[in-house]
Design an enzyme around this catalytic site. Structure first.
Site, PDB file in Angstrom:
ATOM      1  N   PHE A 140       0.860  -1.191   0.000  1.00 36.44           N
ATOM      2  CA  PHE A 140       0.000   0.000   0.000  1.00 36.44           C
ATOM      3  C   PHE A 140       0.891   1.233   0.000  1.00 36.44           C
ATOM      4  CE2 PHE A 140      -2.332   3.510   1.829  1.00 36.44           C
ATOM      5  CZ  PHE A 140      -3.543   3.436   1.169  1.00 36.44           C
ATOM      6  N   ASP A 225       9.444   2.579   1.313  1.00 37.63           N
ATOM      7  CA  ASP A 225       8.320   3.343   1.846  1.00 37.63           C
ATOM      8  C   ASP A 225       8.263   3.126   3.354  1.00 37.63           C
ATOM      9  OD1 ASP A 225       5.905   4.337   2.687  1.00 37.63           O
ATOM     10  OD2 ASP A 225       4.773   3.668   0.936  1.00 37.63           O
ATOM     11  N   LYS A 254       3.209  10.234   8.157  1.00 38.15           N
ATOM     12  CA  LYS A 254       2.531   9.841   9.402  1.00 38.15           C
ATOM     13  C   LYS A 254       3.140  10.484  10.659  1.00 38.15           C
ATOM     14  CE  LYS A 254       0.311   5.561   7.894  1.00 38.15           C
ATOM     15  NZ  LYS A 254      -1.110   5.892   7.782  1.00 38.15           N
TER      16      LYS A 254
HETATM   17  N1  PLP Z   1       2.505   4.314   2.297  1.00 34.37           N
HETATM   18  C1  PLP Z   1       2.243   3.553   3.363  1.00 34.37           C
HETATM   19  C2  PLP Z   1       3.164   2.405   3.685  1.00 34.37           C
HETATM   20  C3  PLP Z   1       1.135   3.808   4.171  1.00 34.37           C
HETATM   21  O1  PLP Z   1       0.876   3.015   5.223  1.00 34.37           O
HETATM   22  C4  PLP Z   1       0.290   4.902   3.846  1.00 34.37           C
HETATM   23  C5  PLP Z   1      -0.915   5.188   4.653  1.00 34.37           C
HETATM   24  O2  PLP Z   1      -1.433   4.368   5.353  1.00 34.37           O
HETATM   25  C6  PLP Z   1       0.604   5.682   2.723  1.00 34.37           C
HETATM   26  C7  PLP Z   1       1.723   5.362   1.984  1.00 34.37           C
HETATM   27  C8  PLP Z   1      -0.258   6.853   2.344  1.00 34.37           C
HETATM   28  O3  PLP Z   1      -0.126   7.889   3.266  1.00 34.37           O
HETATM   29  P1  PLP Z   1      -1.226   9.043   3.356  1.00 34.37           P
HETATM   30  O4  PLP Z   1      -2.493   8.443   3.841  1.00 34.37           O
HETATM   31  O5  PLP Z   1      -0.629  10.055   4.306  1.00 34.37           O
HETATM   32  O6  PLP Z   1      -1.356   9.614   1.980  1.00 34.37           O
END
Ligand code: PLP
Length: 393
Positions: A140, A225, A254
């Site tokens: 994700f 990520d 986050k």
């Molecule tokens: N990447 C990862 C691993 C995530 O867990 C998330 C959100 O849960 C995102 C990207 C996307 O972040 P945002 O919701 O701040 O756009």
């Protein structure tokens, strides 16, 4: 238990959200109105141990006094300053972020996780002159079109097709599945060190090192990520540091802002120098978010929170597994990023946990996920175990 809102006021506000919000969130029947440390209170005045933590945002706990003080002071001075001007608070943050990991010296500041991923994809394409990205199945990375193209789940992708071309997916933790997909037109490999939304699945060291080697051999970049795993959650500041990886780009968001929206991409030496005008963001690097992030970084260091996450995470993992016995499929995780794979749907477990005063979140259909603040006390960790024992018992 004193209500924080009257029942009538609460109901009216629930109706207001139900009527006017876009409707993209499945709602839980709780209105959270106050937070402090690892605890939140609902409108009825009931206290919960918060292992949702704003979906993993509250690494330093809710309303940490140092973050609140930094925000107050910055709000009195300057709220916005575009990237085309220098700014003192932003400069401090860039210096701090750019010296966290040797080799990752330059930083792009954005406002969310998905924006950090978009920027990383663009920088990887620009840097290599190639177009393709290989990402992990079950991964994700966000909801904007580029990040969504890297995201695996069909239900998130399909309603918005066609997505960005050039994205391929290979099985997580199976290096052999990636080898045939990485070629002369691969700009980057993109991976989470522990898949969060995908069900709390830690990567193996061999897999991560294999991806790094593959990227190097074939002229592609490695994007890690760390949006969910970063800022100390897994027991190191960044989860890739458990494995001595040397990623070329690292996305963070986050927990970085302590609750204030911010995202960042850390850039390594293999990323080609970026030129003015190539990318940008009105709010990226704004002094308010920068002040919050600086305070968070200081708290992480002063309170030794990554070490705390490692110790409490190990305790929780062991105890949750112990009280679960063979009534669950697996207890997984790293540091304070924990998932319990249950044999049925996760949702009823989440409701039962809330009745026992603990908020947790799902990861997919049948994983109960815990993303508590790293400031959690031992007594609070014990309360989580007791609540889970009551739910699963
Ligand atoms: N990447 C990862 C691993 C995530 O867990 C998330 C959100 O849960 C995102 C990207 C996307 O972040 P945002 O919701 O701040 O756009």
């Amino acid at each position: 238990m004193e209500p924080l809102l009257s029942p009538a006021e609460r109901d009216a506000l629930v109706q207001a959200e139900a009527r006017h919000a876009a409707g993209v969130y499945a709602k839980r029947d709780l209105m959270l109105v106050r937070g402090r440390g690892a605890r939140v209170w609902d409108a009825r005045g009931r206290e919960y141990l918060d292992c949702v933590g704003g979906h993993g945002v509250a690494v330093v706990g809710h309303n940490h006094p140092a973050v609140v003080a930094a925000l107050r002071a910055q709000a009195e001075r300057l709220l916005i300053c575009p990237g085309s001007f220098y700014n003192d608070t932003r400069a401090h943050l860039l210096q701090r972020l750019g010296t966290l990991v040797p080799g990752l010296e330059r930083v792009f500041l954005a406002n969310s996780g998905t924006e950090a991923v978009e920027a990383a994809i663009k920088f990887a394409r620009y840097s290599t002159g190639r177009t393709e990205i290989v990402a992990a199945m079950r991964g994700f990375h966000g909801r904007t079109l580029g990040a969504l193209s890297a995201t695996w789940k069909k239900a998130y992708r399909q309603p918005f097709e066609p997505l960005v071309p050039g994205f391929k997916h290979a099985a997580f933790n199976k290096l052999a599945a990636w080898e045939p997909l990485v070629g002369d037109n691969t700009a980057a490999l993109l991976v989470e060190v522990v898949q969060g939304e995908g069900g709390v699945h830690p990567a193996t060291a061999e897999f991560l090192h294999g991806l790094q080697r593959l990227a190097r051999e074939r002229g592609a970049l490695l994007i890690v990520d760390e949006i969910q795993t970063g800022m100390g959650r897994t027991g190191r500041l960044f989860a890739f540091q458990h494995y001595d990886l040397e990623p070329d780009l690292v996305t963070v968001a986050k927990g970085l802002g302590g609750g204030v929206p911010i995202g960042a991409v850390l850039l390594g030496p293999r990323v080609r120098p970026l030129k003015p005008g190539l990318h940008g963001s009105t709010f990226g690097g704004n002094p308010l978010a920068a002040a919050a992030a600086l305070a968070v970084l200081q708290v992480l260091e002063d309170e030794d929170l990554p070490a705390r996450a490692a110790a409490l995470g190990a305790y929780l993992r062991e105890e949750l597994a112990r009280v679960s016995g063979d009534r669950v499929r697996a207890v997984r995780g790293l540091g304070l990023m924990l998932g319990i794979e249950v044999r049925r749907k996760a949702a009823p477990y989440l409701q039962a946990l809330a009745q026992h005063g603990v908020l947790a979140l799902p990861a997919g259909l049948n994983v109960v996920r815990f993303l508590p603040p790293l400031t959690l006390s031992q007594a609070e960790a014990e309360r989580i175990v007791a609540a889970w024992a009551a739910v699963v018992g």
